[in-house]
Design a protein around this motif. Sequence first.
Motif, PDB file in Angstrom:
ATOM      1  N   ALA B 136      44.668  37.549  33.943  1.00  0.00           N
ATOM      2  CA  ALA B 136      45.876  38.184  33.413  1.00  0.00           C
ATOM      3  C   ALA B 136      45.580  39.555  32.812  1.00  0.00           C
ATOM      4  N   GLY B 137      44.314  39.834  32.483  1.00  0.00           N
ATOM      5  CA  GLY B 137      43.991  41.169  32.015  1.00  0.00           C
ATOM      6  C   GLY B 137      43.484  41.272  30.595  1.00  0.00           C
ATOM      7  N   TYR B 157      37.887  44.234  38.430  1.00  0.00           N
ATOM      8  CA  TYR B 157      38.525  43.602  39.590  1.00  0.00           C
ATOM      9  C   TYR B 157      39.564  42.615  39.071  1.00  0.00           C
ATOM     10  N   MET B 158      40.828  42.938  39.325  1.00  0.00           N
ATOM     11  CA  MET B 158      41.910  42.103  38.792  1.00  0.00           C
ATOM     12  C   MET B 158      42.507  41.274  39.934  1.00  0.00           C
ATOM     13  N   VAL B 159      42.644  39.993  39.669  1.00  0.00           N
ATOM     14  CA  VAL B 159      43.194  39.084  40.680  1.00  0.00           C
ATOM     15  C   VAL B 159      44.515  39.658  41.221  1.00  0.00           C
ATOM     16  N   LYS B 170      47.189  46.163  32.901  1.00  0.00           N
ATOM     17  CA  LYS B 170      46.634  47.185  33.793  1.00  0.00           C
ATOM     18  C   LYS B 170      46.827  48.564  33.150  1.00  0.00           C
ATOM     19  N   SER B 171      48.003  48.775  32.558  1.00  0.00           N
ATOM     20  CA  SER B 171      48.258  50.046  31.868  1.00  0.00           C
ATOM     21  C   SER B 171      47.293  50.242  30.707  1.00  0.00           C
ATOM     22  N   ALA B 182      42.851  45.888  42.595  1.00  0.00           N
ATOM     23  CA  ALA B 182      43.268  44.540  42.964  1.00  0.00           C
ATOM     24  C   ALA B 182      42.162  43.876  43.770  1.00  0.00           C
ATOM     25  N   SER B 183      41.941  42.597  43.477  1.00  0.00           N
ATOM     26  CA  SER B 183      40.920  41.831  44.202  1.00  0.00           C
ATOM     27  C   SER B 183      41.597  40.722  44.996  1.00  0.00           C
TER      28      SER B 183
END
Lengths: 455, 455
Positions: B136-137, B157-159, B170-171, B182-183
């Motif tokens: 989720a970050g 690397y974000m799901v 992300k911001s 994005a991963s």
Amino acid sequence: MDDKKVYLSERDIPRQWYNLAADLPTSPRPPLGADGRPITPDMLSAVFPMNLIEQEVSTKRWIDIPEEVLEILYRWRPSPLRRAVYLERHLKTPARIYYKDESLSPPGSHKPNTAVAQAWYNKQFGIKRLTTETGAGQWGSALAFACNLIGLECKVYMVRISFDQKPLRKSMMRIWGGTCVASPSDQTEFGRRILREMPDTPGSLGIAISEAIEEAVSDASGKTRYSLGSVLNHVMLHQTIIGLEAQKQLALINEKQPDIIIGCAGGGSNFAGLAFPFVNDKINGAHITIIPTEPTACPTLTKGPFAYDFGDTACQTPLLAMFTLGHGFVPPPIHAGGLRYHGMAPLVSHAVREGLLEPRSYDQIRCYEAALTWARTEGFICAPETSHAVACVIDEANRAKKEGREKVILMNYSGHGLMDLAGYNKFLDGELTEYHLPEEELRRSLAAIKDLPKP
Amino acid sequence: MDDKKVYLSERDIPRQWYNLAADLPTSPRPPLGADGRPITPDMLSAVFPMNLIEQEVSTKRWIDIPEEVLEILYRWRPSPLRRAVYLERHLKTPARIYYKDESLSPPGSHKPNTAVAQAWYNKQFGIKRLTTETGAGQWGSALAFACNLIGLECKVYMVRISFDQKPLRKSMMRIWGGTCVASPSDQTEFGRRILREMPDTPGSLGIAISEAIEEAVSDASGKTRYSLGSVLNHVMLHQTIIGLEAQKQLALINEKQPDIIIGCAGGGSNFAGLAFPFVNDKINGAHITIIPTEPTACPTLTKGPFAYDFGDTACQTPLLAMFTLGHGFVPPPIHAGGLRYHGMAPLVSHAVREGLLEPRSYDQIRCYEAALTWARTEGFICAPETSHAVACVIDEANRAKKEGREKVILMNYSGHGLMDLAGYNKFLDGELTEYHLPEEELRRSLAAIKDLPKP
């Protein structure tokens, strides 16, 4: 006591609010009714409870804060006074930069300071239900929060386009038990009329105010009132706890009078909250530069005339003597929603007229640059509104460096930016541009108020 | 000192971390390599810097916190110890409920306590760049924050599905100068292979871990390493500053040893951070009930076996001796993303085996009900993960009431919920249901680890 965070204990919290109206060298002009004559307290009684109307017109210097209000504020107050040492080091400035951290309240801004007080006075007066309007949702969520704790119903009319596009603050209102509807709605006469005439309207603050007031005054039981989050004298009053705490905190660390006070100003309440106790010091001879900052896109204090104008777009409020861009003014959609107001609190406006304040305007590009510097030094992500104060702080810290002077700068950190990250994204994507209100557009907007009484 | 907020000054901050590995009655089982033999520090050196590997295997009781790490933590540490008096009054409990407020860090959770330390040790070791994965970050934003202040590049690397659906964190990473992709991505061999085979995959933590590790170990300059936000011993270590501060704060207000310690547990780091210093007290004879809480949807400690298993879905990590639901376990999409991990930190797992902890599981409905009670009494909106601790606190406070005993309860308030309001909305809309992991599904998932070595 650390030099980066100055805490105050609950027992040292200020127990009275400070009323600048008691100390202004000349009296502010009174609000006028539709007939051009000063309004009387009675004329406001369908909208506000009489105990708040008394505060609105009071010229008493100190007004007691009820213990029950303090007991609720203790959830996050006294707020820390923090020193921005990491920013100081980054700028290599000899200035000492302090800020009051109002972002720590549950709704994330200074707004609940007055929301709690207003809810409490309404409850005391026997009111069961408060209505209000909200744009991006800062004020609506603060009032929902306060009503939940005090035990009042809360109904928020949220501008349609924000209702659809900004679900986060709507969620906060729900969590605190508030009811939030998109405005225009089918729940008021005025809302239904607008929906018939303009079914696709994105709504506006003016429309939402009209709906909220209509619901309050048309409740036959007399148990509903309306609540406003800025502009009015009693709102400024409730926010002065910020500056009064700051004075105690500076004394605790043996810091002399600040040289410079900075706060962003939309309707004026966050600025006034920090600044008014220091304005009093200035009236009494202290040398302080006190700066309200505003967007170049909505330059009320720096470009607007001092005039009588309506507080709302729909011309429902009394006429207020204030700096204004005209009640029909529609600022471009800059991301600092809380600073997009056409007018300015009469008390702040009057203090500008008295030469006590030195307003300044900042473009959104410079503000986001300042916010990014803040996030990458101090670490915290500030609200887009707050970035207008941060930009000015950086300017003044750089000036102190150039002059080689150990100035003390104090800022109001009005809120965090966690609900407003989309604006940062647009800035980082290079989608934002500088915007200065064109003279032409200002002239057009001011034409609408040329026939109103003059202050 | 107020009874609702206990502050600690910077000069009283703990200057050493506490290492539970020094005090456990028996030694934890070592991690095993692919050949079934204990791994050596050298085998990890392409992934982590040697100074952190030394911490990972250390059995020294106290490890100095570098001054430079403290200097960064001072932005929000020491964190306040708060007393939940408003919840106490609401529940009419004789219990005194305290919580460590880890929500005040710039990224809004406890995660930066270890992110800052890890970034610092990597920098010391000459590393220029860190890679990591994030769901989720929360962790990605904490590491971006830390790298920005320490002066390292950060690649997250974000799901994929979170990257598309959760733009807020992300911001935050962008604001702090991190790069978030994005991963699966086209930037690694493994990512490209997955994209060829499953172009429409939503991604998974397992894939993202594989990509982040691949980028770290394949950097020919040797200046890139990988960073993990939970599970490992050195992560638990860095978080113990929470519990050590709490011990000092309780002593400041003359509060005796807590009777009950509660923290939610996903990978285990927030729980361990508060609990481990008190586990030490318990080993030395103190009567304390120490409760890690987890979702009934992902009941690692309450339903999983103690076994050797991989830490990741892609079977790239060493085998860890821990409670596990099987590395292929995919929990349903409950909103507490930070608690959706199939395993549990080996140190937490071992402490459970030693009978030092009493794990408990809570369903998401009860957790959101507890979170709503919290928001409507204490005022603050907690993270969905944190709500699993709040639910248990309410249970224990009610039990104290029934028993008529003045128990002292201490909780870790791991983060705020401002980035996760969508879950609250679904709860208020009645869209959430209770979910208990079916035995059948657990059996299926555990079949995948039946041929691995046994601890």
